[in-house]
Design a protein around this motif. Structure first.
Motif, PDB file in Angstrom:
ATOM      1  N   ALA A 154     -30.078  42.108 -12.591  1.00  0.00           N
ATOM      2  CA  ALA A 154     -29.225  43.030 -11.842  1.00  0.00           C
ATOM      3  C   ALA A 154     -30.012  43.731 -10.744  1.00  0.00           C
ATOM      4  N   ILE A 155     -31.181  44.216 -11.079  1.00  0.00           N
ATOM      5  CA  ILE A 155     -31.988  44.939 -10.097  1.00  0.00           C
ATOM      6  C   ILE A 155     -32.411  44.022  -8.959  1.00  0.00           C
ATOM      7  N   ARG A 156     -32.761  42.796  -9.278  1.00  0.00           N
ATOM      8  CA  ARG A 156     -33.157  41.837  -8.239  1.00  0.00           C
ATOM      9  C   ARG A 156     -31.994  41.573  -7.284  1.00  0.00           C
ATOM     10  N   TRP A 157     -30.789  41.351  -7.831  1.00  0.00           N
ATOM     11  CA  TRP A 157     -29.632  41.093  -6.981  1.00  0.00           C
ATOM     12  C   TRP A 157     -29.288  42.328  -6.152  1.00  0.00           C
ATOM     13  N   ALA A 158     -29.277  43.483  -6.784  1.00  0.00           N
ATOM     14  CA  ALA A 158     -28.913  44.714  -6.076  1.00  0.00           C
ATOM     15  C   ALA A 158     -29.877  45.009  -4.939  1.00  0.00           C
ATOM     16  N   SER A 159     -31.162  44.822  -5.198  1.00  0.00           N
ATOM     17  CA  SER A 159     -32.162  45.076  -4.160  1.00  0.00           C
ATOM     18  C   SER A 159     -31.995  44.124  -2.982  1.00  0.00           C
ATOM     19  N   ASP A 160     -31.663  42.871  -3.285  1.00  0.00           N
ATOM     20  CA  ASP A 160     -31.468  41.875  -2.225  1.00  0.00           C
ATOM     21  C   ASP A 160     -30.210  42.141  -1.400  1.00  0.00           C
ATOM     22  N   HIS A 161     -29.288  42.938  -1.941  1.00  0.00           N
ATOM     23  CA  HIS A 161     -28.019  43.196  -1.263  1.00  0.00           C
ATOM     24  C   HIS A 161     -27.843  44.684  -0.929  1.00  0.00           C
ATOM     25  N   ASP A 162     -28.942  45.361  -0.694  1.00  0.00           N
ATOM     26  CA  ASP A 162     -28.888  46.789  -0.378  1.00  0.00           C
ATOM     27  C   ASP A 162     -28.123  47.057   0.917  1.00  0.00           C
ATOM     28  N   GLY A 163     -28.236  46.174   1.866  1.00  0.00           N
ATOM     29  CA  GLY A 163     -27.488  46.321   3.114  1.00  0.00           C
ATOM     30  C   GLY A 163     -27.859  47.538   3.940  1.00  0.00           C
ATOM     31  N   GLY A 164     -29.094  47.991   3.809  1.00  0.00           N
ATOM     32  CA  GLY A 164     -29.530  49.143   4.586  1.00  0.00           C
ATOM     33  C   GLY A 164     -29.166  50.489   3.998  1.00  0.00           C
ATOM     34  N   ALA A 165     -28.647  50.505   2.753  1.00  0.00           N
ATOM     35  CA  ALA A 165     -28.249  51.778   2.135  1.00  0.00           C
ATOM     36  C   ALA A 165     -29.446  52.651   1.774  1.00  0.00           C
ATOM     37  N   GLY A 166     -30.606  52.028   1.585  1.00  0.00           N
ATOM     38  CA  GLY A 166     -31.802  52.802   1.281  1.00  0.00           C
ATOM     39  C   GLY A 166     -31.892  53.283  -0.153  1.00  0.00           C
ATOM     40  N   ILE A 167     -31.255  52.554  -1.074  1.00  0.00           N
ATOM     41  CA  ILE A 167     -31.306  52.909  -2.488  1.00  0.00           C
ATOM     42  C   ILE A 167     -32.655  52.499  -3.065  1.00  0.00           C
ATOM     43  N   ARG A 168     -33.143  53.254  -4.020  1.00  0.00           N
ATOM     44  CA  ARG A 168     -34.328  52.841  -4.779  1.00  0.00           C
ATOM     45  C   ARG A 168     -33.850  52.111  -6.029  1.00  0.00           C
ATOM     46  N   TYR A 169     -34.225  50.859  -6.196  1.00  0.00           N
ATOM     47  CA  TYR A 169     -33.800  50.053  -7.341  1.00  0.00           C
ATOM     48  C   TYR A 169     -34.969  49.935  -8.306  1.00  0.00           C
ATOM     49  N   ARG A 170     -34.679  50.245  -9.563  1.00  0.00           N
ATOM     50  CA  ARG A 170     -35.767  50.235 -10.544  1.00  0.00           C
ATOM     51  C   ARG A 170     -35.317  49.595 -11.848  1.00  0.00           C
ATOM     52  N   CYS A 171     -36.128  48.661 -12.355  1.00  0.00           N
ATOM     53  CA  CYS A 171     -35.873  48.022 -13.639  1.00  0.00           C
ATOM     54  C   CYS A 171     -36.647  48.787 -14.705  1.00  0.00           C
ATOM     55  N   ALA A 172     -35.935  49.583 -15.493  1.00  0.00           N
ATOM     56  CA  ALA A 172     -36.573  50.415 -16.507  1.00  0.00           C
ATOM     57  C   ALA A 172     -35.496  50.998 -17.413  1.00  0.00           C
ATOM     58  N   PHE A 173     -35.942  51.667 -18.478  1.00  0.00           N
ATOM     59  CA  PHE A 173     -35.042  52.380 -19.379  1.00  0.00           C
ATOM     60  C   PHE A 173     -35.095  53.871 -19.059  1.00  0.00           C
ATOM     61  N   SER A 174     -34.037  54.580 -19.445  1.00  0.00           N
ATOM     62  CA  SER A 174     -33.976  56.016 -19.146  1.00  0.00           C
ATOM     63  C   SER A 174     -35.119  56.783 -19.808  1.00  0.00           C
ATOM     64  N   HIS A 175     -35.547  56.359 -21.001  1.00  0.00           N
ATOM     65  CA  HIS A 175     -36.619  57.111 -21.673  1.00  0.00           C
ATOM     66  C   HIS A 175     -37.947  57.001 -20.917  1.00  0.00           C
ATOM     67  N   GLU A 176     -38.107  55.925 -20.128  1.00  0.00           N
ATOM     68  CA  GLU A 176     -39.322  55.801 -19.326  1.00  0.00           C
ATOM     69  C   GLU A 176     -39.355  56.855 -18.229  1.00  0.00           C
ATOM     70  N   LEU A 177     -38.211  57.144 -17.627  1.00  0.00           N
ATOM     71  CA  LEU A 177     -38.149  58.184 -16.608  1.00  0.00           C
ATOM     72  C   LEU A 177     -38.397  59.554 -17.219  1.00  0.00           C
ATOM     73  N   VAL A 178     -37.864  59.768 -18.428  1.00  0.00           N
ATOM     74  CA  VAL A 178     -38.118  61.042 -19.116  1.00  0.00           C
ATOM     75  C   VAL A 178     -39.614  61.219 -19.350  1.00  0.00           C
ATOM     76  N   ALA A 179     -40.287  60.167 -19.807  1.00  0.00           N
ATOM     77  CA  ALA A 179     -41.726  60.238 -20.075  1.00  0.00           C
ATOM     78  C   ALA A 179     -42.526  60.539 -18.811  1.00  0.00           C
ATOM     79  N   GLU A 180     -42.003  60.100 -17.671  1.00  0.00           N
ATOM     80  CA  GLU A 180     -42.676  60.353 -16.388  1.00  0.00           C
ATOM     81  C   GLU A 180     -42.411  61.754 -15.857  1.00  0.00           C
ATOM     82  N   GLY A 181     -41.466  62.477 -16.477  1.00  0.00           N
ATOM     83  CA  GLY A 181     -41.116  63.810 -16.004  1.00  0.00           C
ATOM     84  C   GLY A 181     -40.178  63.803 -14.814  1.00  0.00           C
ATOM     85  N   ALA A 182     -39.471  62.709 -14.599  1.00  0.00           N
ATOM     86  CA  ALA A 182     -38.533  62.623 -13.474  1.00  0.00           C
ATOM     87  C   ALA A 182     -37.396  63.623 -13.641  1.00  0.00           C
TER      88      ALA A 182
END
Length: 238
Positions: free
Chosen positions: A98-126
């Motif tokens: 999903a992330i690979r397809w979404a990133s390839d079809h961003d169309g200039g929207a400037g989204i950050r696409y990340r393949c990860a789980f929510s608990h990984e972001l929590v561990a990073e303090g996001a």
């Protein structure tokens, strides 16, 4: 025949979740989601209620959990740009396809696409101002749901909002979706998983009463049309 919808079909599995799902069909499915979600999920509502009011006070940080092909993120980015507002938008999904397809079809929207789980972001303090998900809750097991809610709550600290949207299971929802998608099975939806997986999703989904019974204190379940559930955590609106 209509299946038994008296209880969640927790053992049913959506075809696109299979590790060996056809990649071309996946791509077409992600592409067509923008059409289906525009009609069913109505992202304009969450934009008006939760994103735009915060963006008017400055650059807003948005996280979409289980973003799939990223259509919700790109829709929000377009609306923000139209209104002269700015945001940092992250599309998060644990499926690299999903992330690979979404990133390839961003169309200039400037989204950050990340393949990860929510608990990984929590561990990073996001931290984010708005955390969203669409059609994710029904995928989760009984053990995964509270973990996701705990993670998404942690990711907004004490001032952000979490809004999870999903399908409300109902016989009428199943019948209408089956009838409404039938004319497009050989055209717009051809070569996608949308029709069959949509019916499976309805069978796996919660009713409002079921969802309210299993979420932690502080979360609010609301029903929205058509056949939609909203699970919300907000520091000022319990």
């Amino acid at each position: 025949m209509r299946p038994d919808l008296s209880a969640r079909a927790v053992d049913a599995r959506e075809l696109m979740d299979a590790p060996d799902a056809d990649e071309r069909m996946l791509g077409r499915t992600y592409d067509r989601f923008r059409i289906v979600n525009a009609l069913v999920s109505r992202p304009g509502g969450v934009y008006r209620r939760d994103v735009r009011p915060r963006a008017r006070h400055g650059r807003v940080r948005i996280l979409d959990v289980g973003a799939g092909g990223g259509d919700l993120c790109r829709d929000l980015a377009r609306r923000l740009h139209r209104d002269g507002l700015s945001a940092d938008i992250t599309a998060l999904d644990a499926d690299e396809r999903a992330i690979r397809w979404a990133s390839d079809h961003d169309g200039g929207a400037g989204i950050r696409y990340r393949c990860a789980f929510s608990h990984e972001l929590v561990a990073e303090g996001a931290q984010f101002d708005v955390v969203l998900s669409n059609h994710v809750l029904h995928h989760l097991s009984d053990a995964e749901l509270p973990r996701m809610l705990r993670d998404t709550r942690a990711l907004v600290g004490d001032s952000g909002v979490v809004v999870h949207h999903d399908i409300a299971r109902a016989g009428a929802a199943y019948a209408l979706y089956r009838a409404g998608t039938a004319p497009f099975a050989g055209t717009v939806l051809a070569g996608t998983f949308i029709r069959e997986d949509g019916l499976i999703s309805i069978r796996r989904s919660y009713t409002a009463q079921e969802l309210a019974a299993v979420v932690p204190q502080g979360w609010t379940v609301r029903t929205r049309m058509p056949f939609r559930l909203e699970l919300r955590w907000n520091p000022t609106t319990p």
